[in-house]
Design an enzyme around this catalytic site. Sequence first.
Site, mmCIF file in Angstrom:
data_model
loop_
_atom_site.group_PDB
_atom_site.id
_atom_site.type_symbol
_atom_site.label_atom_id
_atom_site.label_comp_id
_atom_site.label_asym_id
_atom_site.label_seq_id
_atom_site.Cartn_x
_atom_site.Cartn_y
_atom_site.Cartn_z
ATOM 1 C CG HIS A 1 1.769 5.125 -2.135
ATOM 2 N ND1 HIS A 1 0.534 4.926 -1.110
ATOM 3 C CD2 HIS A 1 2.606 4.198 -1.943
ATOM 4 C CE1 HIS A 1 0.929 4.091 -0.473
ATOM 5 N NE2 HIS A 1 1.897 3.263 -0.875
ATOM 6 C CD GLU B 1 5.398 2.697 0.029
ATOM 7 O OE1 GLU B 1 4.902 3.369 0.941
ATOM 8 O OE2 GLU B 1 4.900 1.456 -0.350
ATOM 9 C CG HIS C 1 2.681 -0.667 -4.072
ATOM 10 N ND1 HIS C 1 2.476 0.587 -4.377
ATOM 11 C CD2 HIS C 1 2.692 -0.577 -2.815
ATOM 12 C CE1 HIS C 1 2.137 1.225 -3.694
ATOM 13 N NE2 HIS C 1 2.464 0.627 -2.422
ATOM 14 N NE ARG D 1 -7.635 -0.064 1.726
ATOM 15 C CZ ARG D 1 -8.355 0.835 2.348
ATOM 16 N NH1 ARG D 1 -9.650 1.370 2.143
ATOM 17 N NH2 ARG D 1 -8.029 1.211 3.767
#
Length: 323
Positions: free
Chosen positions: A110, A128, A185, A205
């Site tokens: 991200h 997150e 991740h 991605r």
Amino acid sequence: MEKDVRIRDIAAEKPEIIFIQPIFKENIWGGDKLRTEYGYPIPSDTTGECWAVSAHENGDCKVANGKYKGRTLTDLWKNQQELFGNLNGDKFPLLVKIIDAKDDLSIQVHPNDSYAKIHENGSLGKTECWYILDCKENQDIVIGHNAATKAELKAMIEKKKWNQLIRTLPIKKGDFLQINPGTVHAIKGGTLILETQQNSDITYRVYDYDRLSNGVPRELHIDKSIDVITVPFQEEKTEVTNDDGTQCKRLISCRYYEVFKFEIMKKEEFIQDKPFLIMSVIEGDGKINAQNIKKGMHFILPNGFNTYSLEGNMTLIASAPKV
């Protein structure tokens, strides 16, 4: 008599608990645990995400009961700012999900706020954290990479040296991980997590195992991923604190949020002193201020809620915006 009237008036002014109606998302890697574990009315057996508390344009939850019933969380944020401590910002700051990964998610990364603002039409970045609700035995998760330089990272991605590049970490039920922007991740199949994040839906991605969706490979974002991946990998340490002797532990405090875990075994009173507090019941059942709550319920304690009691045999994860 005047004193009694004043006490009743103050009690009447206490804001009500805002229960939220989740939204469900089907995914190529999703399963059916959102139904079997939580009793949710999911659309199919490939449902990967429960957007439990969301005010995002890709999923705007509605209030489930009370005087705000039927209104979206975005509507409340814009028009009932007093419920959220009159925080600055045009967007509700957090998004809480439950993710059911029946199959592996893509290896992804991200961006941070500054990169997303420029490259994603003013979007927020995405910090997150994950609380592991359940996972299969001897499970692991993708966290980080082994490249020493950007040049090495680029070369390993282009040559698809995934086994050399990717780092994994063993996990078990009850583990907690912080995922900062720039961290490579991926959640692996057989894992159920509760995710607390910034209100963003931006994911790049890096690799998707060459899977097909509707007969074609899903889009990758190689250039943007290389741009934002932190090199070398910087592991984030989390420290669980429980300094006050209560049944509440703080799992993390970062720039965007604080996250707490309540393990309730006896009745106890707490103080809601945050701009607002999002709460998710992840195990068991009980009561909040004598109101019944159970596993799978998500609700917000608004600003000014002040004291509340929790009782029963249950576990909750709570989050609040960092101010």
